[in-house]
Design an enzyme around this catalytic site. Structure first.
Site, PDB file in Angstrom:
ATOM      1  NE  ARG A  72      -4.075   0.385   1.691  1.00 37.38           N
ATOM      2  CZ  ARG A  72      -5.220   0.251   1.294  1.00 37.38           C
ATOM      3  NH1 ARG A  72      -5.733  -1.202   1.172  1.00 37.38           N
ATOM      4  NH2 ARG A  72      -6.111   1.040   1.029  1.00 37.38           N
ATOM      5  CB  ILE A  99      -8.104   3.810   3.780  1.00 34.61           C
ATOM      6  CG1 ILE A  99      -9.533   3.637   4.068  1.00 34.61           C
ATOM      7  CG2 ILE A  99      -7.450   4.968   4.775  1.00 34.61           C
ATOM      8  CD1 ILE A  99      -9.504   2.434   5.109  1.00 34.61           C
ATOM      9  CG  LEU A 100      -6.257   8.181  -0.395  1.00 37.08           C
ATOM     10  CD1 LEU A 100      -6.707   9.691  -0.907  1.00 37.08           C
ATOM     11  CD2 LEU A 100      -5.352   7.790  -1.153  1.00 37.08           C
ATOM     12  CG  ASN A 114     -14.948  11.375   1.227  1.00 36.64           C
ATOM     13  OD1 ASN A 114     -15.035  10.924   0.199  1.00 36.64           O
ATOM     14  ND2 ASN A 114     -15.330  10.607   2.380  1.00 36.64           N
ATOM     15  CB  THR A 115     -19.132  13.457  -1.300  1.00 38.69           C
ATOM     16  OG1 THR A 115     -20.614  13.341  -1.125  1.00 38.69           O
ATOM     17  CG2 THR A 115     -18.812  12.888  -2.234  1.00 38.69           C
ATOM     18  CG  HIS A 116     -19.660   8.895   4.070  1.00 38.37           C
ATOM     19  ND1 HIS A 116     -18.796   7.724   3.906  1.00 38.37           N
ATOM     20  CD2 HIS A 116     -20.399   8.523   5.238  1.00 38.37           C
ATOM     21  CE1 HIS A 116     -19.299   6.586   4.759  1.00 38.37           C
ATOM     22  NE2 HIS A 116     -20.405   7.264   5.441  1.00 38.37           N
ATOM     23  CG  ASP A 148      -9.275  13.462  10.045  1.00 40.13           C
ATOM     24  OD1 ASP A 148      -9.598  12.285   9.581  1.00 40.13           O
ATOM     25  OD2 ASP A 148      -9.971  13.936  11.041  1.00 40.13           O
ATOM     26  CG  ASP A 152     -15.889   7.457   5.801  1.00 37.87           C
ATOM     27  OD1 ASP A 152     -15.533   8.167   4.786  1.00 37.87           O
ATOM     28  OD2 ASP A 152     -16.377   6.543   5.950  1.00 37.87           O
TER      29      ASP A 152
HETATM   30  C1  GRF Z   1     -21.146   8.181  -3.650  1.00 36.64           C
HETATM   31  O1  GRF Z   1     -22.461   8.152  -3.245  1.00 36.64           O
HETATM   32  C2  GRF Z   1     -20.120   8.603  -2.666  1.00 36.64           C
HETATM   33  O2  GRF Z   1     -20.642   9.321  -1.389  1.00 36.64           O
HETATM   34  C3  GRF Z   1     -19.872   7.136  -2.301  1.00 36.64           C
HETATM   35  O3  GRF Z   1     -19.640   6.373  -3.606  1.00 36.64           O
HETATM   36  C4  GRF Z   1     -20.789   7.060  -4.424  1.00 36.64           C
HETATM   37  C5  GRF Z   1     -20.261   7.522  -5.500  1.00 36.64           C
HETATM   38  O4  GRF Z   1     -20.915   7.754  -6.523  1.00 36.64           O
HETATM   39  N1  GRF Z   1     -18.561   7.174  -1.532  1.00 36.64           N
HETATM   40  P1  GRF Z   1     -20.395   8.114  -8.081  1.00 36.64           P
HETATM   41  O5  GRF Z   1     -19.503   7.110  -8.544  1.00 36.64           O
HETATM   42  O6  GRF Z   1     -19.895   9.434  -8.000  1.00 36.64           O
HETATM   43  O7  GRF Z   1     -21.740   7.970  -8.948  1.00 36.64           O
END
Ligand code: GRF
Length: 214
Positions: A72, A99-100, A114-116, A148, A152
């Protein structure tokens, strides 16, 4: 003198279909207040749909599968080096499923976002939608946060709730959450690019946009 802020360079990391990447690209196209350009799309998966979206637009791509490296550390170093070559100001994890560590993050302090698909700190991890459904919550949603060293976990930039319906499947709930992500993620990245986010430990405060700037 106009208050000229040069376009920010974005790297977007994807592992899946790339609908959040598409939302970012649309936002940079149509929103005059979002002065940014996606300069590279990188993935740990050769088959990531997001790579195809980038290629269709002539955006350079980087493919960096973990299995191609001894460990890794070597993988993350190669990914960092390949992304850094495009000199991004901000790195967006848009469905990037690896994971980074601090070694990668140190190259862009407070500039990796990041979007979660849950309301953090609930349901961290790879299957947040499945975990929320299994838990029987009535409300879930999405969180955009700075990244960070913990998974998440970093300072929260924005969150929005999505109701969980009695007949929701993984697919239907995730689609409604993604629809919100598609709006929230570009807003957060635009604010980060525009230096409108003040970060104080875990707290992120939004400064209003400068109406003279665009
Ligand atoms: C998103 O819901 C993101 O939050 C999650 O994976 C999904 C990615 O969707 N980690 P896409 O590849 O942008 O369609």
């Amino acid at each position: 003198m106009p208050n000229f802020v040069p376009a920010r360079r974005l790297a977007v990391l994807v592992s899946g279909g790339g609908t959040n990447l598409a939302a970012l690209l649309t936002a940079t196209d149509v929103d005059p207040g979002f002065d940014a350009e996606v300069v590279v799309v990188a993935s740990d998966r050769r088959d990531a749909g997001g790579l195809e979206r980038a290629r269709e637009r002539g955006i350079p791509t980087v493919v960096c599968p973990l299995g191609d490296y001894d460990d890794r550390v070597a993988w993350e170093e190669a990914l960092r080096r390949d992304v850094e070559a495009y000199r991004p100001d901000v790195v967006v994890l848009a469905g990037f499923m690896k994971i980074l560590t601090a070694r990668f993050l140190a190259a862009w302090p407070q500039r990796v976002v990041n979007t979660h698909p849950s309301l953090l700190p609930a349901f961290r991890g790879a299957d947040a939608v499945g975990s929320a459904l299994a838990h029987g919550v009535k409300v879930s949603g999405c969180t955009v946060h700075l990244v960070d060293e913990e998974v998440d976990h970093g300072p929260i930039v924005a969150q929005e709730a999505v109701r969980v319906l009695d007949d929701d499947t993984h697919g239907t709930l995730h689609e409604r959450i993604k629809a919100v992500e598609h709006r929230l993620l570009p807003q957060c990245v635009a604010a980060l690019c525009d230096d409108r986010l003040e970060v104080d430990d875990r707290h992120v405060r939004w400064r209003p946009a400068d109406p003279e700037a665009s």
